[in-house]
Write a protein that holds these residues in place. Structure first.
Motif, PDB file in Angstrom:
ATOM      1  N   PHE A 150     116.718 -11.068  77.690  1.00  0.00           N
ATOM      2  CA  PHE A 150     117.456 -11.034  76.418  1.00  0.00           C
ATOM      3  C   PHE A 150     118.547  -9.964  76.474  1.00  0.00           C
ATOM      4  O   PHE A 150     119.695 -10.223  76.105  1.00  0.00           O
ATOM      5  N   HIS A 151     118.191  -8.756  76.940  1.00  0.00           N
ATOM      6  CA  HIS A 151     119.173  -7.669  77.019  1.00  0.00           C
ATOM      7  C   HIS A 151     120.303  -8.002  78.004  1.00  0.00           C
ATOM      8  O   HIS A 151     121.471  -7.729  77.723  1.00  0.00           O
ATOM      9  N   ARG A 176     119.733   0.720  74.708  1.00  0.00           N
ATOM     10  CA  ARG A 176     118.867  -0.002  75.637  1.00  0.00           C
ATOM     11  C   ARG A 176     119.688  -0.896  76.564  1.00  0.00           C
ATOM     12  O   ARG A 176     119.415  -0.979  77.762  1.00  0.00           O
ATOM     13  N   LEU A 184     109.265  -2.791  79.611  1.00  0.00           N
ATOM     14  CA  LEU A 184     109.606  -3.941  78.781  1.00  0.00           C
ATOM     15  C   LEU A 184     109.039  -5.198  79.415  1.00  0.00           C
ATOM     16  O   LEU A 184     108.698  -5.209  80.596  1.00  0.00           O
ATOM     17  N   SER A 185     108.981  -6.269  78.639  1.00  0.00           N
ATOM     18  CA  SER A 185     108.603  -7.555  79.219  1.00  0.00           C
ATOM     19  C   SER A 185     109.827  -8.142  79.925  1.00  0.00           C
ATOM     20  O   SER A 185     110.974  -7.787  79.614  1.00  0.00           O
ATOM     21  N   HIS A 217     110.881 -11.094  79.606  1.00  0.00           N
ATOM     22  CA  HIS A 217     111.601 -11.851  78.576  1.00  0.00           C
ATOM     23  C   HIS A 217     112.581 -10.939  77.823  1.00  0.00           C
ATOM     24  O   HIS A 217     113.732 -11.313  77.583  1.00  0.00           O
ATOM     25  N   THR A 218     112.147  -9.742  77.476  1.00  0.00           N
ATOM     26  CA  THR A 218     113.015  -8.798  76.758  1.00  0.00           C
ATOM     27  C   THR A 218     114.178  -8.365  77.643  1.00  0.00           C
ATOM     28  O   THR A 218     115.317  -8.264  77.177  1.00  0.00           O
ATOM     29  N   ALA A 229     112.211  -4.377  84.020  1.00  0.00           N
ATOM     30  CA  ALA A 229     111.083  -4.428  83.086  1.00  0.00           C
ATOM     31  C   ALA A 229     110.089  -3.308  83.375  1.00  0.00           C
ATOM     32  O   ALA A 229     109.631  -2.620  82.455  1.00  0.00           O
TER      33      ALA A 229
END
Length: 146
Positions: A117-118, A87, A110-111, A113-114, A105
């Protein structure tokens, strides 16, 4: 920014296009040296990195071996690639295309926020201070296939 196939006197950052042997001293304003047969997507990524204020050189150029080669960067690239999750590699590829967190996103379902993070995770794993530097590192290491 200027794109040239030879030395040029200008105060703006320059991306030099070279064919064959590129072992020459370039003026200080040259921020990247790329082969003339570079594909469009890679050139866009290089322009993005240079526009952000970074310089880019083939890994072997930095080591003083085989200048101008964009060949296998060796074990370091394999080590970096194995450190990133599948990912994170997808996110990195989209970053190299200039996608924003929102666009990433949407593309990966994905969100935001995710995605953040990535991006933070892959930036840390690559030892980069920013997303643009992460793309520069990935290009030099041959991790981004754009």
């Amino acid at each position: 920014m200027a794109l040239t196939d030879g030395p040029v006197e200008t105060a703006v950052p320059v991306i030099a296009l070279v064919s064959g042997e590129s072992h020459k001293v370039w003026p200080a304003n040259v921020r990247a040296v790329v082969p003339t047969d570079v594909d469009a997507a890679t050139l866009v990524a290089v322009i993005t990195v240079v526009a952000a204020g970074y310089a880019l050189a083939p890994r072997k150029d930095l080591a003083g071996e085989d200048p101008g080669a964009w060949a296998d960067p060796g074990d370091a690239a394999d080590e970096l690639a194995s450190a990133l999750s599948p990912r994170e590699r997808e996110v990195l590829a989209l970053l190299a295309e200039g996608a924003s967190n929102k666009e990433i996103a949407r593309a990966l379902a994905l969100s935001i926020h995710t995605v953040k993070f990535h991006v933070a995770s892959l930036t840390e794993k690559l030892g980069a201070r920013s997303r643009v530097e992460a793309v520069a590192i990935a290009i030099r290491a041959g991790l981004v296939m754009v």
